[in-house]
Design an enzyme around this catalytic site. Structure first.
Site, PDB file in Angstrom:
ATOM      1  N   ASP A 190       0.801  -1.164   0.204  1.00  0.00           N
ATOM      2  CA  ASP A 190      -0.121  -0.156   0.284  1.00  0.00           C
ATOM      3  C   ASP A 190       0.747   1.113   0.204  1.00  0.00           C
ATOM      4  O   ASP A 190       1.022   1.404   1.093  1.00  0.00           O
ATOM      5  CB  ASP A 190      -1.064   0.204   1.234  1.00  0.00           C
ATOM      6  CG  ASP A 190      -1.854   0.973   1.137  1.00  0.00           C
ATOM      7  OD1 ASP A 190      -1.850   2.017   0.592  1.00  0.00           O
ATOM      8  OD2 ASP A 190      -2.875   0.769   1.898  1.00  0.00           O
ATOM      9  N   HIS A 195       0.022   7.864   3.936  1.00  0.00           N
ATOM     10  CA  HIS A 195       0.403   7.287   5.136  1.00  0.00           C
ATOM     11  C   HIS A 195       2.621   7.479   5.422  1.00  0.00           C
ATOM     12  O   HIS A 195       3.311   7.078   5.836  1.00  0.00           O
ATOM     13  CB  HIS A 195       0.697   5.658   4.873  1.00  0.00           C
ATOM     14  CG  HIS A 195      -1.193   5.160   4.505  1.00  0.00           C
ATOM     15  ND1 HIS A 195      -2.095   5.801   5.954  1.00  0.00           N
ATOM     16  CD2 HIS A 195      -1.601   5.090   3.770  1.00  0.00           C
ATOM     17  CE1 HIS A 195      -3.049   5.101   5.041  1.00  0.00           C
ATOM     18  NE2 HIS A 195      -2.962   4.916   3.598  1.00  0.00           N
ATOM     19  N   ILE A 210      -0.675   8.867   8.438  1.00  0.00           N
ATOM     20  CA  ILE A 210      -1.875   8.441   9.833  1.00  0.00           C
ATOM     21  C   ILE A 210      -1.521   6.833   9.280  1.00  0.00           C
ATOM     22  O   ILE A 210      -0.656   6.360   7.870  1.00  0.00           O
ATOM     23  CB  ILE A 210      -3.560   8.277   9.592  1.00  0.00           C
ATOM     24  CG1 ILE A 210      -4.162   8.347   7.608  1.00  0.00           C
ATOM     25  CG2 ILE A 210      -3.734  10.330   9.608  1.00  0.00           C
ATOM     26  CD1 ILE A 210      -5.116   8.523   7.552  1.00  0.00           C
ATOM     27  N   GLY A 213      -4.785   2.042   7.718  1.00  0.00           N
ATOM     28  CA  GLY A 213      -6.420   1.232   7.955  1.00  0.00           C
ATOM     29  C   GLY A 213      -6.083  -0.188   8.640  1.00  0.00           C
ATOM     30  O   GLY A 213      -6.617  -0.796   9.064  1.00  0.00           O
TER      31      GLY A 213
END
Length: 297
Positions: A190, A195, A210, A213
């Site tokens: 990812d 991120h 962040i 998820g």
């Protein structure tokens, strides 16, 4: 309009080959915090090739490229990555995941639906993975795209909301998130700069990058397996969640677990889970989270 629901759902399914081996599995497990303490026999099952088993959430990254990424390249979908958030994820296992993929492992993915939520669109992506011996797993990813709603489409089914049980949890586990956790996890496929790149994160409305998820998703499942299932990954049959808040690297996840929740169908075994960010007054991170298992808890 960047999203053409009719064109996206009518597009032919996309089929691609998947390949992985023990190195990919170990990297994923390290990316969700496995291997601490490094000499713990329970942790070595995640990081030592001679003892290796595969956490079912590895299905979300197996092959090094996500079905989500392929789905966003479907004809009829053209969205800004800074507007994209992962809304929910379900993985259903048909049999335990192998450490090394078979040569004939394929993934077939498609846009199952596009829902109009007013201020946003939700893209439901379905993927089915099989090898020469039959189905391995199925997954559904709900992708939330800010600013793309209001096109007059179907709002979609109302997602079931689970009340947090009134009784104390049967188990609670805290998991510290390393400051560099997102940088390590992204090596499993990812590459969204949200991120890793502070400037990109600010464009998306966050003061710093962040955590993925799906990294939180894996951390939570590992805690459930290690705490309630005696470390036996083969007992997991399905795992579903709704992403309700972000996690920042360096924070702590508090994972609360209830098994056989009163007032629900127990089925073969059911564990309800919540995950919160300890340092932000237990801000919700995962909700409506259920792990079903092969036998009663």
């Amino acid at each position: 309009m960047p999203i053409d629901p009719a064109r996206a759902t009518a597009a032919a399914p996309r089929t691609d080959r998947l390949a992985w081996d023990h190195k990919d599995v170990i990297l994923y497990h390290l990316g969700i915090g496995a291997g601490v303490p490094a000499t713990d026999p329970g942790e070595l099952r995640y990081v030592l090739e001679s003892r290796l088993h595969v956490l079912p959430s590895f299905a979300t990254v197996a092959g090094g490229s996500m079905a989500m990424a392929g789905g966003l390249a479907t004809p009829g979908i053209d969205v800004d990555l800074s507007a994209v958030l992962h809304g929910g994820q379900t993985v259903t296992l048909h049999r335990p995941l192998p450490v090394t993929s078979a040569p004939g492992t394929t993934r077939t993915s498609r846009v199952a639906a596009v829902y109009d939520k007013g201020k946003a669109a939700v893209i439901a992506l379905r993927a089915d993975v099989a090898d020469d011996d039959g189905p391995l797993w199925s997954s559904v990813s709900d992708i939330y795209v800010k600013g793309e709603g209001g096109f007059g489409g179907d709002r979609g089914p109302s997602a079931a909301r689970l009340d947090v049980p009134a009784t104390p949890p049967d188990a609670t586990a805290d998991r510290a998130i390393r400051p560099d956790q997102a940088l390590l996890y992204r090596l499993s496929g990812d590459w969204n700069p949200l991120h890793a790149d502070p400037d990109f994160a600010k464009v998306a409305g966050f003061d710093r990058p962040i955590l993925h998820g799906l990294c939180s998703y894996g951390i939570v499942l590992k805690a459930v397996v290690d705490t309630l299932l005696d470390g036996d990954v083969t007992r997991v049959r399905s795992y579903t969640t709704r992403f309700t808040g972000v996690v920042f690297p360096g924070e702590t996840l508090r994972i609360r677990m209830w098994h056989g929740t009163p007032g629900t169908e127990r089925g073969p075994g059911r564990i309800q889970v919540t995950a919160t960010a300890v340092e932000r007054d237990d801000a919700p991170v995962l909700a409506d989270t259920v792990v079903t298992v092969a036998e009663p808890i």
